[in-house]
Design a protein around this motif. Structure first.
Motif, PDB file in Angstrom:
ATOM      1  N   LEU A 156       0.854  -1.190   0.000  1.00 46.94           N
ATOM      2  CA  LEU A 156       0.000   0.000   0.000  1.00 46.94           C
ATOM      3  C   LEU A 156       0.892   1.243   0.000  1.00 46.94           C
ATOM      4  O   LEU A 156       1.767   1.392   0.853  1.00 46.94           O
ATOM      5  N   ILE A 157       0.707   2.131  -0.962  1.00 49.79           N
ATOM      6  CA  ILE A 157       1.512   3.353  -0.968  1.00 49.79           C
ATOM      7  C   ILE A 157       0.703   4.599  -0.618  1.00 49.79           C
ATOM      8  O   ILE A 157       1.237   5.538  -0.054  1.00 49.79           O
ATOM      9  N   ARG A 158      -0.589   4.610  -0.987  1.00 54.76           N
ATOM     10  CA  ARG A 158      -1.385   5.794  -0.684  1.00 54.76           C
ATOM     11  C   ARG A 158      -2.860   5.457  -0.611  1.00 54.76           C
ATOM     12  O   ARG A 158      -3.338   4.554  -1.288  1.00 54.76           O
ATOM     13  N   THR A 159      -3.572   6.224   0.206  1.00 49.84           N
ATOM     14  CA  THR A 159      -5.027   6.184   0.199  1.00 49.84           C
ATOM     15  C   THR A 159      -5.490   7.561  -0.235  1.00 49.84           C
ATOM     16  O   THR A 159      -5.040   8.560   0.327  1.00 49.84           O
ATOM     17  N   GLU A 160      -6.298   7.601  -1.263  1.00 49.90           N
ATOM     18  CA  GLU A 160      -6.720   8.895  -1.806  1.00 49.90           C
ATOM     19  C   GLU A 160      -8.237   9.030  -1.696  1.00 49.90           C
ATOM     20  O   GLU A 160      -8.974   8.152  -2.136  1.00 49.90           O
ATOM     21  N   PRO A 161      -8.717  10.131  -1.116  1.00 43.75           N
ATOM     22  CA  PRO A 161     -10.153  10.289  -0.856  1.00 43.75           C
ATOM     23  C   PRO A 161     -11.027  10.334  -2.111  1.00 43.75           C
ATOM     24  O   PRO A 161     -12.201   9.982  -2.053  1.00 43.75           O
ATOM     25  N   THR A 162     -10.476  10.778  -3.237  1.00 39.33           N
ATOM     26  CA  THR A 162     -11.337  10.878  -4.427  1.00 39.33           C
ATOM     27  C   THR A 162     -10.961   9.873  -5.516  1.00 39.33           C
ATOM     28  O   THR A 162     -11.374   9.999  -6.667  1.00 39.33           O
ATOM     29  N   GLY A 163     -10.160   8.882  -5.133  1.00 40.51           N
ATOM     30  CA  GLY A 163      -9.915   7.784  -6.065  1.00 40.51           C
ATOM     31  C   GLY A 163      -8.897   8.025  -7.161  1.00 40.51           C
ATOM     32  O   GLY A 163      -8.728   7.194  -8.032  1.00 40.51           O
ATOM     33  N   HIS A 164      -8.220   9.157  -7.135  1.00 35.04           N
ATOM     34  CA  HIS A 164      -7.129   9.311  -8.105  1.00 35.04           C
ATOM     35  C   HIS A 164      -5.852   9.787  -7.446  1.00 35.04           C
ATOM     36  O   HIS A 164      -5.870  10.538  -6.471  1.00 35.04           O
TER      37      HIS A 164
END
Ligand SMILES: *[C@@H]1O[C@H](CO)[C@@H](O)[C@H](O)[C@H]1NC(C)=O
Ligand SMILES: *[C@@H]1O[C@H](CO)[C@@H](O)[C@H](O)[C@H]1NC(C)=O
Length: 205
Positions: A156-164
């Motif tokens: 896992l490298i990132r979690t992005e709130p808007t999916g991009h």
């Protein structure tokens, strides 16, 4: 007299240069929609372009069922210079490239057609070093901007709130296998993102 001699030499030199360019000219594969992962049941359109146009190149593919299969003859429909598939299915997944009648090939692009509910929209062609790249984690229906987790080489490298997710100033170390997941929808297939230092690929994105 001496002037004419230099001219001849110059013309001679440039003829060689031109010949060299013609012999090394190679086609680029253009895929529309421009993503290495696509949902099934979509329309897909591919074409080959070189510096002189698209004549003489054939979109060719390897899939789990076919080897060096030519558009128009073995699969797809040749429509002017475009090769189209009106209703893509998971077995259209494979490696696509442009091949000339004399046997030269462009670099190849991997395209994955998913029957699942999530895809990672990533570039078909190598990303130029120093450029930005945006990856979209997309659900099938309705297309949404849900929070997404992005993975590179399994971590896992990132979690992005808007999916991009945008990677700024891409370097060689960003090269790898990417996938994403959206909670309650699922996980996308994996795709390679290649990073290139070659200027030739810069014109297509
Ligand atoms: C195929 O895609 C190209 C852009 O790459 C576009 O210009 C062309 O109109 C498309 N063809 C069809 C039949 O959609
Ligand atoms: C296509 O498949 C053939 C046979 O397996 C292989 O030799 C060739 O390298 C493949 N081409 C690409 C671009 O993957």
């Amino acid at each position: 007299m001496e002037g004419t001699g230099s001219w001849r030499l110059l013309v001679f030199f440039f003829s060689f240069l031109l010949l060299g360019l013609i012999l090394t000219s190679t086609a680029r594969l253009t895929v529309s929609p421009s993503s290495s992962q696509l949902f099934e049941h979509q329309f897909m359109n591919l074409s080959c372009e070189d510096d002189d146009g698209s004549a003489g190149w054939t979109v060719t593919r390897n899939t789990s069922r076919e080897t060096r299969a030519a558009c128009g003859a073995d699969w797809g429909k040749l429509d002017a210079f475009f090769c189209t598939i009106s209703y893509i299915l998971p077995w259209d997944s494979g490696v696509y490239w442009c091949e000339s009648s004399s046997g030269s090939s462009s670099s190849s692009s991997s395209i994955s057609v998913s029957g699942g509910s999530v895809i990672l929209q990533s570039p078909v062609l190598p990303v130029m070093e120093g450029h930005d790249v945006t990856l979209h984690c997309q659900t099938k229906s309705p297309p949404s901007e849900l929070p997404a987790d992005f993975y590179k080489d399994g971590s896992l490298i990132r979690t992005e709130p808007t999916g991009h997710m945008t990677i700024h100033h891409v370097t060689k170390s960003d090269e790898g296998v990417y996938k994403c997941s959206i909670e309650a929808s699922g996980e996308s297939p994996s795709s390679w993102i290649h990073v290139s230092a070659v200027r030739r690929d810069e014109t297509q994105s």
